[in-house]
Scaffold this active site. Sequence first.
Site, PDB file in Angstrom:
ATOM      1  N   HIS A  39      -3.455  -5.380   0.874  1.00 64.19           N
ATOM      2  CA  HIS A  39      -2.881  -5.821   2.151  1.00 64.19           C
ATOM      3  C   HIS A  39      -2.882  -7.347   2.227  1.00 64.19           C
ATOM      4  O   HIS A  39      -3.886  -7.948   2.607  1.00 64.19           O
ATOM      5  CB  HIS A  39      -3.663  -5.217   3.322  1.00 64.19           C
ATOM      6  CG  HIS A  39      -3.414  -3.763   3.482  1.00 64.19           C
ATOM      7  ND1 HIS A  39      -2.385  -3.260   4.243  1.00 64.19           N
ATOM      8  CD2 HIS A  39      -4.027  -2.696   2.929  1.00 64.19           C
ATOM      9  CE1 HIS A  39      -2.389  -1.946   4.181  1.00 64.19           C
ATOM     10  NE2 HIS A  39      -3.365  -1.572   3.386  1.00 64.19           N
ATOM     11  N   CYS A  88       0.846  -1.197   0.000  1.00 61.04           N
ATOM     12  CA  CYS A  88       0.000   0.000   0.000  1.00 61.04           C
ATOM     13  C   CYS A  88       0.885   1.253   0.000  1.00 61.04           C
ATOM     14  O   CYS A  88       1.511   1.545  -1.016  1.00 61.04           O
ATOM     15  CB  CYS A  88      -0.996  -0.055   1.161  1.00 61.04           C
ATOM     16  SG  CYS A  88      -2.380   1.096   0.963  1.00 61.04           S
ATOM     17  N   GLU A  98      -1.571  -9.149   4.397  1.00 59.60           N
ATOM     18  CA  GLU A  98      -1.499  -9.591   5.792  1.00 59.60           C
ATOM     19  C   GLU A  98      -2.865  -9.768   6.458  1.00 59.60           C
ATOM     20  O   GLU A  98      -2.943 -10.304   7.559  1.00 59.60           O
ATOM     21  CB  GLU A  98      -0.639  -8.615   6.612  1.00 59.60           C
ATOM     22  CG  GLU A  98      -1.270  -7.256   6.848  1.00 59.60           C
ATOM     23  CD  GLU A  98      -1.074  -6.232   5.744  1.00 59.60           C
ATOM     24  OE1 GLU A  98      -1.271  -5.041   6.015  1.00 59.60           O
ATOM     25  OE2 GLU A  98      -0.735  -6.609   4.603  1.00 59.60           O
TER      26      GLU A  98
END
Length: 183
Positions: free
Chosen positions: A161, A73, A163
């Site tokens: 993202h 990002c 994660e």
Amino acid sequence: MTRIVVIDNHGQFTHLERRALRDLGVDTELVDNDTDPADIDADGIVLSGGPDMDRIGRCPDYLDLDVPVLGICLGMQILAEELDGRVGSGDYGGYADVDVEILDEDDPLIGSLAPETRVWASHADEVKEVPEGFTHTATSDVCTIEAMSDADRDLYGVQWHPEVAHTAEGEEVFENFIDICER
């Protein structure tokens, strides 16, 4: 053991990036983005997401450490901005589930996700033009440049993202980055 340092750009999910790497068996540490580059000993670096370009600390200096870099990002936007690409406001500002089309199935970071993957991404700001030497590797209806790679210099960026649980194949992105760092 492979060591990957996560640079904390004060994003709300940064701790999850470190955890994802740790859970994959990597020696990892979360360090503030004002850390002296001379104090970073790593086989790879993750530039985390974060709120804005005004709080990126010494991130530009970390690009000179001659190790693979994954920008997530804001981290991807730092890569673009510092290497003469272009960043601008996105048409869609909030977080959303997005279907991303993988444009390069040979890309070492995200090629294994082809032909498409579902991700969680913020598009308040986004890369509008990739820097010289980079390949545009993923796109969506929300954002033209969802990912970019310069495999010759081992510099990679994703707008989304990997994660977070909302991203379908996020762990695979981290696994691929670990493989890049171990070459």
